[in-house]
Design a protein around this motif. Structure first.
Motif, PDB file in Angstrom:
ATOM      1  N   TRP A 232      41.264  35.863  40.755  1.00 27.25           N
ATOM      2  CA  TRP A 232      40.941  37.167  40.164  1.00 27.25           C
ATOM      3  C   TRP A 232      39.883  37.845  41.026  1.00 27.25           C
ATOM      4  O   TRP A 232      38.817  37.283  41.271  1.00 27.25           O
ATOM      5  CB  TRP A 232      40.432  36.994  38.724  1.00 27.25           C
ATOM      6  CG  TRP A 232      40.317  38.286  37.995  1.00 27.25           C
ATOM      7  CD1 TRP A 232      39.168  38.909  37.619  1.00 27.25           C
ATOM      8  CD2 TRP A 232      41.382  39.130  37.561  1.00 27.25           C
ATOM      9  NE1 TRP A 232      39.445  40.076  36.974  1.00 27.25           N
ATOM     10  CE2 TRP A 232      40.809  40.243  36.930  1.00 27.25           C
ATOM     11  CE3 TRP A 232      42.767  39.060  37.655  1.00 27.25           C
ATOM     12  CZ2 TRP A 232      41.576  41.271  36.381  1.00 27.25           C
ATOM     13  CZ3 TRP A 232      43.528  40.078  37.110  1.00 27.25           C
ATOM     14  CH2 TRP A 232      42.928  41.164  36.479  1.00 27.25           C
TER      15      TRP A 232
ATOM     16  N   LYS B  14      40.771  30.730  25.285  1.00 25.12           N
ATOM     17  CA  LYS B  14      41.324  29.380  25.083  1.00 25.12           C
ATOM     18  C   LYS B  14      41.770  28.752  26.402  1.00 25.12           C
ATOM     19  O   LYS B  14      42.861  28.204  26.516  1.00 25.12           O
ATOM     20  CB  LYS B  14      42.464  29.425  24.073  1.00 25.12           C
ATOM     21  CG  LYS B  14      41.983  29.729  22.665  1.00 25.12           C
ATOM     22  CD  LYS B  14      42.779  28.973  21.662  1.00 25.12           C
ATOM     23  CE  LYS B  14      42.093  29.052  20.318  1.00 25.12           C
ATOM     24  NZ  LYS B  14      42.906  28.514  19.266  1.00 25.12           N
ATOM     25  N   GLY B  15      40.914  28.881  27.413  1.00 30.29           N
ATOM     26  CA  GLY B  15      41.160  28.239  28.695  1.00 30.29           C
ATOM     27  C   GLY B  15      42.038  29.004  29.652  1.00 30.29           C
ATOM     28  O   GLY B  15      42.252  28.575  30.783  1.00 30.29           O
ATOM     29  N   THR B  16      42.540  30.159  29.232  1.00 32.33           N
ATOM     30  CA  THR B  16      43.437  30.947  30.076  1.00 32.33           C
ATOM     31  C   THR B  16      42.746  32.217  30.552  1.00 32.33           C
ATOM     32  O   THR B  16      42.173  32.957  29.738  1.00 32.33           O
ATOM     33  CB  THR B  16      44.710  31.329  29.285  1.00 32.33           C
ATOM     34  OG1 THR B  16      45.374  30.130  28.887  1.00 32.33           O
ATOM     35  CG2 THR B  16      45.656  32.173  30.119  1.00 32.33           C
ATOM     36  N   LEU B  17      42.808  32.475  31.841  1.00 34.67           N
ATOM     37  CA  LEU B  17      42.277  33.720  32.390  1.00 34.67           C
ATOM     38  C   LEU B  17      43.187  34.854  31.942  1.00 34.67           C
ATOM     39  O   LEU B  17      44.398  34.827  32.209  1.00 34.67           O
ATOM     40  CB  LEU B  17      42.227  33.644  33.918  1.00 34.67           C
ATOM     41  CG  LEU B  17      41.782  34.911  34.649  1.00 34.67           C
ATOM     42  CD1 LEU B  17      40.320  35.238  34.342  1.00 34.67           C
ATOM     43  CD2 LEU B  17      41.981  34.751  36.148  1.00 34.67           C
ATOM     44  N   VAL B  18      42.619  35.827  31.235  1.00 28.71           N
ATOM     45  CA  VAL B  18      43.419  36.956  30.749  1.00 28.71           C
ATOM     46  C   VAL B  18      43.155  38.236  31.531  1.00 28.71           C
ATOM     47  O   VAL B  18      43.779  39.251  31.274  1.00 28.71           O
ATOM     48  CB  VAL B  18      43.214  37.199  29.234  1.00 28.71           C
ATOM     49  CG1 VAL B  18      43.671  35.989  28.429  1.00 28.71           C
ATOM     50  CG2 VAL B  18      41.787  37.581  28.907  1.00 28.71           C
TER      51      VAL B  18
ATOM     52  N   VAL C 209      34.482  27.233  29.760  1.00 28.74           N
ATOM     53  CA  VAL C 209      35.843  27.569  29.348  1.00 28.74           C
ATOM     54  C   VAL C 209      36.432  26.451  28.477  1.00 28.74           C
ATOM     55  O   VAL C 209      37.178  26.713  27.536  1.00 28.74           O
ATOM     56  CB  VAL C 209      36.714  27.864  30.594  1.00 28.74           C
ATOM     57  CG1 VAL C 209      38.192  27.909  30.259  1.00 28.74           C
ATOM     58  CG2 VAL C 209      36.280  29.175  31.243  1.00 28.74           C
TER      59      VAL C 209
ATOM     60  N   THR D 117      39.901  31.277  40.821  1.00 33.67           N
ATOM     61  CA  THR D 117      40.790  31.921  39.850  1.00 33.67           C
ATOM     62  C   THR D 117      41.865  32.789  40.495  1.00 33.67           C
ATOM     63  O   THR D 117      42.918  32.997  39.905  1.00 33.67           O
ATOM     64  CB  THR D 117      39.999  32.841  38.902  1.00 33.67           C
ATOM     65  OG1 THR D 117      39.381  33.883  39.665  1.00 33.67           O
ATOM     66  CG2 THR D 117      38.968  32.069  38.107  1.00 33.67           C
TER      67      THR D 117
ATOM     68  N   GLN E 281      34.033  26.149  34.394  1.00 35.93           N
ATOM     69  CA  GLN E 281      35.061  25.279  33.815  1.00 35.93           C
ATOM     70  C   GLN E 281      34.559  24.614  32.531  1.00 35.93           C
ATOM     71  O   GLN E 281      35.307  24.527  31.555  1.00 35.93           O
ATOM     72  CB  GLN E 281      35.487  24.201  34.822  1.00 35.93           C
ATOM     73  CG  GLN E 281      36.332  24.734  35.950  1.00 35.93           C
ATOM     74  CD  GLN E 281      36.583  23.691  37.036  1.00 35.93           C
ATOM     75  OE1 GLN E 281      35.719  22.849  37.312  1.00 35.93           O
ATOM     76  NE2 GLN E 281      37.748  23.758  37.651  1.00 35.93           N
TER      77      GLN E 281
ATOM     78  N   PHE F 196      38.203  34.653  29.850  1.00 33.98           N
ATOM     79  CA  PHE F 196      39.029  33.491  29.525  1.00 33.98           C
ATOM     80  C   PHE F 196      39.180  33.399  28.014  1.00 33.98           C
ATOM     81  O   PHE F 196      38.192  33.522  27.283  1.00 33.98           O
ATOM     82  CB  PHE F 196      38.369  32.199  30.024  1.00 33.98           C
ATOM     83  CG  PHE F 196      38.253  32.108  31.517  1.00 33.98           C
ATOM     84  CD1 PHE F 196      39.229  31.455  32.261  1.00 33.98           C
ATOM     85  CD2 PHE F 196      37.172  32.660  32.182  1.00 33.98           C
ATOM     86  CE1 PHE F 196      39.123  31.346  33.641  1.00 33.98           C
ATOM     87  CE2 PHE F 196      37.051  32.562  33.566  1.00 33.98           C
ATOM     88  CZ  PHE F 196      38.031  31.906  34.296  1.00 33.98           C
TER      89      PHE F 196
ATOM     90  N   ASP G  69      42.070  44.644  30.771  1.00 39.10           N
ATOM     91  CA  ASP G  69      43.110  43.724  30.294  1.00 39.10           C
ATOM     92  C   ASP G  69      42.751  43.196  28.906  1.00 39.10           C
ATOM     93  O   ASP G  69      43.615  43.080  28.027  1.00 39.10           O
ATOM     94  CB  ASP G  69      43.277  42.564  31.279  1.00 39.10           C
ATOM     95  CG  ASP G  69      43.530  43.062  32.681  1.00 39.10           C
ATOM     96  OD1 ASP G  69      44.635  43.565  32.943  1.00 39.10           O
ATOM     97  OD2 ASP G  69      42.605  42.961  33.507  1.00 39.10           O
TER      98      ASP G  69
ATOM     99  N   LEU H 216      46.301  34.961  20.160  1.00 34.90           N
ATOM    100  CA  LEU H 216      45.877  33.927  21.097  1.00 34.90           C
ATOM    101  C   LEU H 216      44.799  33.032  20.488  1.00 34.90           C
ATOM    102  O   LEU H 216      44.761  31.832  20.750  1.00 34.90           O
ATOM    103  CB  LEU H 216      45.352  34.554  22.390  1.00 34.90           C
ATOM    104  CG  LEU H 216      46.371  35.231  23.297  1.00 34.90           C
ATOM    105  CD1 LEU H 216      45.666  35.969  24.432  1.00 34.90           C
ATOM    106  CD2 LEU H 216      47.366  34.226  23.842  1.00 34.90           C
TER     107      LEU H 216
END
Length: 121
Positions: free
Chosen positions: A88, A97-101, A34, A86, A31, A95, A106, A119
Protein backbone atom coordinates in the motif's frame (compact mmCIF):
# COMPACT_ATOMS: atom_id res chain seq x y z
CA UNK A 1 -3.03 -11.00 -6.66
CA UNK A 2 0.68 -11.60 -7.02
CA UNK A 3 3.00 -8.63 -6.68
CA UNK A 4 6.39 -8.62 -8.34
CA UNK A 5 9.12 -9.18 -5.76
CA UNK A 6 12.76 -9.76 -6.58
CA UNK A 7 13.48 -13.48 -6.26
CA UNK A 8 15.98 -14.64 -3.63
CA UNK A 9 18.03 -16.18 -6.44
CA UNK A 10 18.59 -12.65 -7.74
CA UNK A 11 19.87 -11.33 -4.42
CA UNK A 12 23.46 -12.01 -3.46
CA UNK A 13 23.61 -14.31 -0.38
CA UNK A 14 25.82 -11.84 1.48
CA UNK A 15 23.02 -9.22 1.64
CA UNK A 16 19.91 -11.39 2.06
CA UNK A 17 19.85 -11.01 5.87
CA UNK A 18 20.26 -7.25 5.58
CA UNK A 19 17.27 -7.07 3.26
CA UNK A 20 15.18 -9.49 5.31
CA UNK A 21 15.75 -7.59 8.56
CA UNK A 22 15.74 -3.98 7.32
CA UNK A 23 13.37 -1.91 9.51
CA UNK A 24 11.44 -5.01 10.55
CA UNK A 25 10.84 -3.75 14.09
CA UNK A 26 8.08 -1.47 12.81
CA UNK A 27 6.58 -4.23 10.67
CA UNK A 28 6.47 -6.60 13.66
CA UNK A 29 4.89 -3.88 15.78
CA UNK A 30 2.11 -3.33 13.24
CA UNK A 31 1.65 -7.08 12.78
CA UNK A 32 1.21 -7.46 16.55
CA UNK A 33 -1.38 -4.65 16.67
CA UNK A 34 -3.25 -6.09 13.69
CA UNK A 35 -3.35 -9.48 15.43
CA UNK A 36 -4.56 -7.94 18.71
CA UNK A 37 -7.15 -5.34 17.65
CA UNK A 38 -10.09 -5.69 15.25
CA UNK A 39 -9.40 -2.30 13.61
CA UNK A 40 -5.98 -0.67 13.28
CA UNK A 41 -5.13 2.61 11.59
CA UNK A 42 -1.47 3.22 10.79
CA UNK A 43 -0.67 6.84 10.08
CA UNK A 44 1.71 9.72 10.42
CA UNK A 45 1.58 13.23 11.86
CA UNK A 46 0.87 16.20 9.61
CA UNK A 47 -1.08 14.03 7.16
CA UNK A 48 -4.82 14.80 7.28
CA UNK A 49 -5.94 11.43 5.94
CA UNK A 50 -5.12 9.29 9.01
CA UNK A 51 -7.12 11.80 11.06
CA UNK A 52 -10.03 11.49 8.60
CA UNK A 53 -9.95 7.71 8.97
CA UNK A 54 -9.99 7.94 12.76
CA UNK A 55 -12.84 10.49 12.72
CA UNK A 56 -14.85 8.31 10.34
CA UNK A 57 -14.40 5.31 12.64
CA UNK A 58 -15.37 7.37 15.69
CA UNK A 59 -18.48 8.70 13.90
CA UNK A 60 -19.42 5.12 13.01
CA UNK A 61 -18.93 4.06 16.64
CA UNK A 62 -16.06 1.71 15.79
CA UNK A 63 -13.24 1.39 18.30
CA UNK A 64 -9.77 1.29 16.77
CA UNK A 65 -6.09 1.30 17.60
CA UNK A 66 -4.05 4.13 16.08
CA UNK A 67 -0.31 3.82 15.44
CA UNK A 68 1.58 6.92 14.34
CA UNK A 69 5.03 6.86 12.80
CA UNK A 70 6.74 10.19 12.34
CA UNK A 71 5.75 12.90 9.92
CA UNK A 72 6.80 14.17 6.51
CA UNK A 73 10.23 15.06 7.89
CA UNK A 74 11.21 11.88 9.73
CA UNK A 75 10.73 8.12 10.04
CA UNK A 76 10.27 7.74 6.28
CA UNK A 77 12.52 4.67 6.20
CA UNK A 78 10.32 2.93 8.75
CA UNK A 79 7.14 3.86 6.90
CA UNK A 80 8.76 2.68 3.68
CA UNK A 81 9.24 -0.77 5.27
CA UNK A 82 5.50 -0.86 5.95
CA UNK A 83 4.77 0.13 2.38
CA UNK A 84 7.02 -2.63 1.08
CA UNK A 85 5.39 -5.15 3.43
CA UNK A 86 1.80 -4.25 2.52
CA UNK A 87 2.19 -2.96 -1.02
CA UNK A 88 0.00 0.00 0.00
CA UNK A 89 1.65 3.26 -1.14
CA UNK A 90 0.11 5.84 1.19
CA UNK A 91 -0.94 6.61 4.74
CA UNK A 92 -3.13 5.68 6.42
CA UNK A 93 -3.14 1.92 6.22
CA UNK A 94 -6.39 0.61 7.66
CA UNK A 95 -6.66 -3.01 8.77
CA UNK A 96 -9.93 -4.69 9.67
CA UNK A 97 -9.71 -8.12 11.31
CA UNK A 98 -6.21 -8.60 9.94
CA UNK A 99 -7.02 -7.52 6.39
CA UNK A 100 -5.69 -4.36 4.77
CA UNK A 101 -8.75 -2.51 3.47
CA UNK A 102 -6.95 0.55 2.08
CA UNK A 103 -6.81 4.15 3.17
CA UNK A 104 -9.24 6.78 4.43
CA UNK A 105 -11.37 6.96 1.28
CA UNK A 106 -11.58 3.17 1.05
CA UNK A 107 -12.60 2.99 4.70
CA UNK A 108 -15.31 5.62 4.19
CA UNK A 109 -16.73 3.56 1.30
CA UNK A 110 -16.87 0.51 3.56
CA UNK A 111 -18.65 2.52 6.25
CA UNK A 112 -21.11 4.08 3.79
CA UNK A 113 -21.98 0.75 2.17
CA UNK A 114 -22.42 -1.03 5.50
CA UNK A 115 -19.67 -3.50 4.62
CA UNK A 116 -17.49 -2.46 7.57
CA UNK A 117 -20.17 -3.63 10.04
CA UNK A 118 -20.38 -6.93 8.13
CA UNK A 119 -16.61 -7.35 8.28
CA UNK A 120 -16.67 -6.71 12.01
CA UNK A 121 -19.83 -8.79 12.50
Amino acid sequence: MPRPILADANIHPAIRDKIANHEQVIVREVQAAVAKYPVVVVGMAMNPFPKKACKALAAAGVAHEYLEYGNYFNHWRQRNALKLWTGWPTMPMVFVKGTLVGGAADLQKLIDSGELKKLLG
